[in-house]
Enzyme design. Sequence first.
Site, short mmCIF file in Angstrom:
data_model
loop_
_atom_site.label_atom_id
_atom_site.label_comp_id
_atom_site.label_asym_id
_atom_site.label_seq_id
_atom_site.Cartn_x
_atom_site.Cartn_y
_atom_site.Cartn_z
N SER A 150 0.83 -1.20 0.00
CA SER A 150 0.00 0.00 0.00
C SER A 150 0.86 1.26 0.00
O SER A 150 1.68 1.45 -0.89
CB SER A 150 -0.97 -0.04 1.18
OG SER A 150 -1.89 1.03 1.12
N ASP A 302 -3.10 5.88 -3.97
CA ASP A 302 -1.91 5.27 -3.37
C ASP A 302 -1.33 4.22 -4.31
O ASP A 302 -1.92 3.92 -5.37
CB ASP A 302 -2.23 4.71 -1.98
CG ASP A 302 -3.20 3.54 -2.01
OD1 ASP A 302 -3.84 3.31 -3.05
OD2 ASP A 302 -3.32 2.86 -0.97
N ASP A 304 -1.10 0.98 -4.68
CA ASP A 304 -1.84 -0.17 -5.21
C ASP A 304 -3.26 0.19 -5.61
O ASP A 304 -4.06 -0.68 -5.95
CB ASP A 304 -1.84 -1.33 -4.21
CG ASP A 304 -2.61 -1.03 -2.94
OD1 ASP A 304 -2.61 0.13 -2.51
OD2 ASP A 304 -3.21 -1.97 -2.36
N ASP A 306 -6.00 1.40 -4.09
CA ASP A 306 -7.23 1.08 -3.38
C ASP A 306 -7.74 2.27 -2.56
O ASP A 306 -8.86 2.24 -2.06
CB ASP A 306 -7.10 -0.18 -2.51
CG ASP A 306 -6.02 -0.08 -1.44
OD1 ASP A 306 -5.35 0.96 -1.35
OD2 ASP A 306 -5.85 -1.07 -0.71
#
Length: 576
Positions: A150, A302, A304, A306
């Site tokens: 993340s 961010d 990734d 999500d």
Amino acid sequence: MIHIEPKILDRINSWLTPAFDTETQNTIKESIANNPKDIQESFYKDLEFGTGGMRGIMGVGTNRINKYTLGKSTQGLSDYLQKQFPNETPKAVIAYDCRHNSKTLAKLVADVFSANGIEVYLFEDLRATPELSFAVRHLNCHCGIVLTASHNPPEYNGYKVYWQDGGQLVPPHDGAVIQMINDLDYADIKFEPNSDLIHYIGKDVDDVFIEASVENGCVGASQDAKDNLKIVFTSLHGTSITAVPETLKRAGYKNVHIVKEQEKPDGGFPTVKSPNPEEPAALKMALELADEVGADIVIGTDPDCDRLGVAVRNSDNELQLLNGNQTMVMMTDFLLKKWKSDGKIKGKEFIATTIVSTPMLTKLAESYGVDNKIVLTGFKWIAKLIKDFPELNFIGGGEESFGYMVGDFVRDKDAVTSTLLACEIAAITKANGSSFYEELIKLYVEHGCFKEKLISLTKKGIEGAEEIKQMMTDARENPLKIVNGSKVVKIEDYDSATSKNMITGEKTSLDIPMSNVIIYYTEDGSQVALRPSGTEPKIKFYVSVNSELDAMENFKSTEAKLDTKAETILKDMNLI
């Protein structure tokens, strides 16, 4: 010289055996000689699954992300899949983000799965985490893995596990998998791949995922409204560049300005101190570009993809960053409006949020006649609700930490569809002579003005873990009685799943899984929550305050008073 504890030394010596490759053994020997403190940190415990899976610093050791810790986790998961689906060939889908070593580690995970007879679908290149969640169900897989940490610093990586419903691993599967992993020795890992069982996937899945994002994220903006909206977008060197621009394009948005300096995926995140859209500094370049081009809305995701950070024009025509609660409130309201206008609210619908998010969501749900289900922190619990209540229709849900999920086609927070939804809201409100910001204030007038603040304290290493543990112990054994002059009337302790009325002394049970969280409720409606992070060496303090707002023109003064109140609470707790 630092003394290495015997128990830790035993762990270290177990890695200096033929079960581990020469490079690993040499690195350990060098660290013992030159960095004994670091090697203790690397071996003093095993990495654990938290609210977002397993995250850690990359390197050798049981407390690090490496081929052996990921290999062991994948071996245990493989054994569990074979046990759960004895009459099938289990299938897994794997994605990875932009971080250092993610591609190599994703292939390693694929190799271990295939060595255990698991059929694998491996994305050919980096992809957004929500696409992985979508792909689990789209490809009828039994589980999914995404290699990501993340928004953690560049030295981190991680491993998130999804079950066949597309949601992250939850009880009872998580405990059973962890037990199987713990029962294994590193020598049990099967590393030799069966290449026939590994299939590479890409554009075919992308197309279906993006079309579904467009279908779920559009809430009625006309093409003229879309044409009249200027958007600035930054991927912060992450995976969203593979999905967000194309999703906006297919939805009809043409005025999209991408921050070029942050467009290329890069696990070093060279232009930001932290690739975290919760932090204003991460969106600095995007805000500067937005002022240059006169953008209406700024969105950054961010690594990734999500979570998303959003900035919109305020009443002074200045770009203002919204917090996660504000974005969540607006997205939920617009989804509810859409469902209501379509005649789809029939008393069997629900939204969802978490115990540390704004209480305003409950007020919003009540005004539309739908239920607001409140769960523990972590989107796995929101996704689990969809499975637990199949007779109900899920509309949308989010948490204060900048994550949101639109509908149930993805079973995790999803910055692809949420970015589109935010743009739809901005386009519709602008076309109606209002704005994203003005509509938020109208909601405050209708439901009460809520203000939240978050303080995160980073406590690294063995000593830090002990400090965090002691803070939670003190909060339980010596609870606050007064918060900013207001009496504490209730304390919820999720570790014991109990709620205590501080006036009567009565205790009741909380119908929610146990978790290391404490929430104080005061007489004046304020809330203070304490929660150690499940994926980072942090303890988080969440403050929520509120008051009535009688008119839009009084918003600034009301907000200032609430800001002062929240800051006073944090000062009283010696946090600022």
